[in-house]
Write a protein that holds these residues in place. Structure first.
Motif, PDB file in Angstrom:
ATOM      1  N   TRP A  99     -12.072   1.937  -6.134  1.00 28.08           N
ATOM      2  CA  TRP A  99     -11.927   0.713  -6.036  1.00 28.08           C
ATOM      3  C   TRP A  99     -12.859  -0.137  -5.115  1.00 28.08           C
ATOM      4  O   TRP A  99     -13.627  -0.844  -5.636  1.00 28.08           O
ATOM      5  CB  TRP A  99     -10.598  -0.018  -6.184  1.00 28.08           C
ATOM      6  CG  TRP A  99      -9.830   0.159  -7.449  1.00 28.08           C
ATOM      7  CD1 TRP A  99      -8.498   0.470  -7.507  1.00 28.08           C
ATOM      8  CD2 TRP A  99     -10.018  -0.415  -8.442  1.00 28.08           C
ATOM      9  NE1 TRP A  99      -8.116   0.378  -8.711  1.00 28.08           N
ATOM     10  CE2 TRP A  99      -9.028  -0.130  -9.444  1.00 28.08           C
ATOM     11  CE3 TRP A  99     -11.166  -1.104  -9.031  1.00 28.08           C
ATOM     12  CZ2 TRP A  99      -9.095  -0.657 -10.653  1.00 28.08           C
ATOM     13  CZ3 TRP A  99     -11.367  -1.477 -10.492  1.00 28.08           C
ATOM     14  CH2 TRP A  99     -10.125  -1.211 -11.286  1.00 28.08           C
ATOM     15  N   GLN A 111      -2.553  -1.254  -6.963  1.00 31.48           N
ATOM     16  CA  GLN A 111      -3.397  -0.460  -6.126  1.00 31.48           C
ATOM     17  C   GLN A 111      -4.300  -1.283  -5.212  1.00 31.48           C
ATOM     18  O   GLN A 111      -4.780  -2.372  -5.319  1.00 31.48           O
ATOM     19  CB  GLN A 111      -4.389   0.458  -6.951  1.00 31.48           C
ATOM     20  CG  GLN A 111      -3.560   1.124  -8.086  1.00 31.48           C
ATOM     21  CD  GLN A 111      -4.467   2.058  -8.877  1.00 31.48           C
ATOM     22  OE1 GLN A 111      -5.795   1.850  -8.797  1.00 31.48           O
ATOM     23  NE2 GLN A 111      -3.942   3.010  -9.673  1.00 31.48           N
ATOM     24  N   GLN A 168      -9.489   8.916 -11.124  1.00 32.44           N
ATOM     25  CA  GLN A 168      -8.571   7.957 -11.055  1.00 32.44           C
ATOM     26  C   GLN A 168      -9.268   7.037 -10.169  1.00 32.44           C
ATOM     27  O   GLN A 168     -10.114   6.970  -9.385  1.00 32.44           O
ATOM     28  CB  GLN A 168      -7.360   8.558 -10.129  1.00 32.44           C
ATOM     29  CG  GLN A 168      -6.792   9.473 -11.072  1.00 32.44           C
ATOM     30  CD  GLN A 168      -5.226   9.775  -9.913  1.00 32.44           C
ATOM     31  OE1 GLN A 168      -5.076   9.215  -8.987  1.00 32.44           O
ATOM     32  NE2 GLN A 168      -4.434  10.435 -10.716  1.00 32.44           N
ATOM     33  N   ALA A 227      -6.057  11.923  -4.960  1.00 37.09           N
ATOM     34  CA  ALA A 227      -6.128  11.118  -6.178  1.00 37.09           C
ATOM     35  C   ALA A 227      -6.714  11.766  -7.462  1.00 37.09           C
ATOM     36  O   ALA A 227      -6.138  11.300  -8.579  1.00 37.09           O
ATOM     37  CB  ALA A 227      -7.225   9.899  -5.824  1.00 37.09           C
ATOM     38  N   ALA A 267       2.205   2.040  -3.547  1.00 34.46           N
ATOM     39  CA  ALA A 267       0.936   2.544  -4.317  1.00 34.46           C
ATOM     40  C   ALA A 267       0.703   3.976  -3.811  1.00 34.46           C
ATOM     41  O   ALA A 267       0.360   4.677  -4.977  1.00 34.46           O
ATOM     42  CB  ALA A 267      -0.349   1.610  -4.267  1.00 34.46           C
ATOM     43  N   GLU A 268       1.086   4.263  -2.778  1.00 37.77           N
ATOM     44  CA  GLU A 268       0.761   5.715  -2.367  1.00 37.77           C
ATOM     45  C   GLU A 268       1.832   6.575  -2.440  1.00 37.77           C
ATOM     46  O   GLU A 268       1.617   7.751  -2.145  1.00 37.77           O
ATOM     47  CB  GLU A 268       0.182   5.537  -0.732  1.00 37.77           C
ATOM     48  CG  GLU A 268      -0.906   4.858  -0.440  1.00 37.77           C
ATOM     49  CD  GLU A 268      -1.045   4.589   1.097  1.00 37.77           C
ATOM     50  OE1 GLU A 268      -0.221   5.024   1.737  1.00 37.77           O
ATOM     51  OE2 GLU A 268      -2.011   3.874   1.439  1.00 37.77           O
ATOM     52  N   GLY A 283      -2.387  -0.781 -12.239  1.00 38.98           N
ATOM     53  CA  GLY A 283      -2.511  -1.050 -10.854  1.00 38.98           C
ATOM     54  C   GLY A 283      -3.503  -2.196 -10.637  1.00 38.98           C
ATOM     55  O   GLY A 283      -3.479  -2.664  -9.718  1.00 38.98           O
ATOM     56  N   ALA A 289      -7.470  -3.116  -5.846  1.00 38.87           N
ATOM     57  CA  ALA A 289      -7.816  -3.231  -7.044  1.00 38.87           C
ATOM     58  C   ALA A 289      -8.084  -5.020  -7.362  1.00 38.87           C
ATOM     59  O   ALA A 289      -7.664  -5.745  -6.650  1.00 38.87           O
ATOM     60  CB  ALA A 289      -6.427  -3.048  -8.030  1.00 38.87           C
ATOM     61  N   ASP A 316       0.805  -1.222   0.090  1.00 42.62           N
ATOM     62  CA  ASP A 316      -0.068  -0.002   0.105  1.00 42.62           C
ATOM     63  C   ASP A 316       0.947   0.964   0.075  1.00 42.62           C
ATOM     64  O   ASP A 316       0.493   2.203  -0.563  1.00 42.62           O
ATOM     65  CB  ASP A 316      -0.749   0.077   1.280  1.00 42.62           C
ATOM     66  CG  ASP A 316      -1.991  -1.042   1.301  1.00 42.62           C
ATOM     67  OD1 ASP A 316      -2.319  -1.628   0.026  1.00 42.62           O
ATOM     68  OD2 ASP A 316      -2.628  -1.465   2.312  1.00 42.62           O
ATOM     69  N   GLN A 349      -7.985   4.292  -8.227  1.00 44.25           N
ATOM     70  CA  GLN A 349      -7.823   4.263  -6.773  1.00 44.25           C
ATOM     71  C   GLN A 349      -8.619   4.391  -5.760  1.00 44.25           C
ATOM     72  O   GLN A 349      -9.106   3.694  -4.743  1.00 44.25           O
ATOM     73  CB  GLN A 349      -6.316   4.580  -6.555  1.00 44.25           C
ATOM     74  CG  GLN A 349      -5.683   4.106  -5.188  1.00 44.25           C
ATOM     75  CD  GLN A 349      -4.218   4.665  -4.828  1.00 44.25           C
ATOM     76  OE1 GLN A 349      -3.766   5.021  -5.696  1.00 44.25           O
ATOM     77  NE2 GLN A 349      -3.948   4.339  -3.563  1.00 44.25           N
TER      78      GLN A 349
END
Length: 268
Positions: free
Chosen positions: A133, A230, A128, A124, A77-78, A206, A233, A74, A130
């Protein structure tokens, strides 16, 4: 006058012998008995009540290690960790045996959900995937089959991918665009049959893609780098058979995502 005479001082050698004999003499219980000298406590002596005890190092389980690895993913992804830092901490997490070894790996990372929801949505940006999701997993599939015989089919925009989707292209072509789609389950399976035809599947960055198809004078081809997975996801499994045809999986962001992505200034 008193008959008492002053006592003569004993020689040093006699004093030392008497002292040694007193130390070796066994202790005698009972009234009037003198207390024998107490020897110092040895390291193996029992712990007295109220004395602090060092806590043992608790062993970590496989589930504990997986939770730390998930948090590290995580963080990648961030944008909190780069890939080099992620690889170092990943190796350390799987090699850890105790909680004390796992704890420093996420000490400088905020807890999941620690940031306000409004701030996360603003970071975000609109369009987007993310941020959306969790809201895009679940529900009934829009359709489960698409067939093109000397023609074509297309699924794009907002639609729901079922747990199992079948796509057939015979002397034709098909286009499955999953960038704005919802998913009935966290993992979906798309079975493609392409005979002298082609099927194209487009997924956003992602998303995990697992290609298992078989090609005979044809191919299952994956293009593009999905990037870091992500959080939340879905996982897309692409399988099937291609003969004199092909199935192509592309990783491509939405146009709105490309427009919202900040541009780097050229260095002079």
């Amino acid at each position: 006058m008193s008959d008492e005479r002053p006592q003569k001082p004993l020689p040093e050698e006699q004093l030392s012998r008497e002292t040694t004999s007193l130390e070796k003499a066994p202790s005698v219980s009972g009234p009037g008995a003198s207390a024998a000298p107490v020897p110092p406590a040895s390291p193996a002596s029992p712990v007295l009540p109220g004395q602090p005890v060092a806590a043992p190092a608790l062993r970590a389980s496989d589930a504990d290690r997986e939770r730390v690895v998930e948090r590290l993913r995580d963080a990648v992804a961030e944008g909190r960790l780069d890939m080099e830092e992620f690889q170092e901490r990943l190796e350390a997490a799987y090699a850890s045996r105790t909680y004390a070894e796992l704890e420093p790996l996420t000490r400088d990372l905020p807890a999941v959900g620690g940031a306000p929801a409004g701030a996360a949505a603003a970071a975000a940006g609109p369009g987007q995937e993310q941020a959306a999701w969790p809201e895009r997993i679940g529900g009934a599939g829009t359709s489960s089959t698409a067939v093109a015989v000397m023609s074509g089919f297309q699924r794009k925009g907002q639609w729901t991918v079922p747990a199992r989707f079948n796509a057939v292209a015979f002397w034709g072509g098909g286009d499955l665009d999953l960038r704005e789609a919802s998913f009935s389950q966290r993992e979906v399976v798309i079975t493609c049959i392409a005979v002298m035809g082609g099927i194209q599947i487009t997924v956003p960055p992602g998303v995990e893609v697992d290609v298992r198809g078989i090609g005979v004078m044809g191919a299952f081809d994956q293009r593009g780098n999905p990037g870091p997975l992500q959080p939340g996801a879905p996982r897309v499994v692409v399988t099937g058979f291609a003969m004199w045809g092909g199935v192509e999986i592309r990783v491509k962001p939405l146009k709105s995502d490309r427009e919202n992505k900040p541009r780097r200034r050229k260095e002079l």
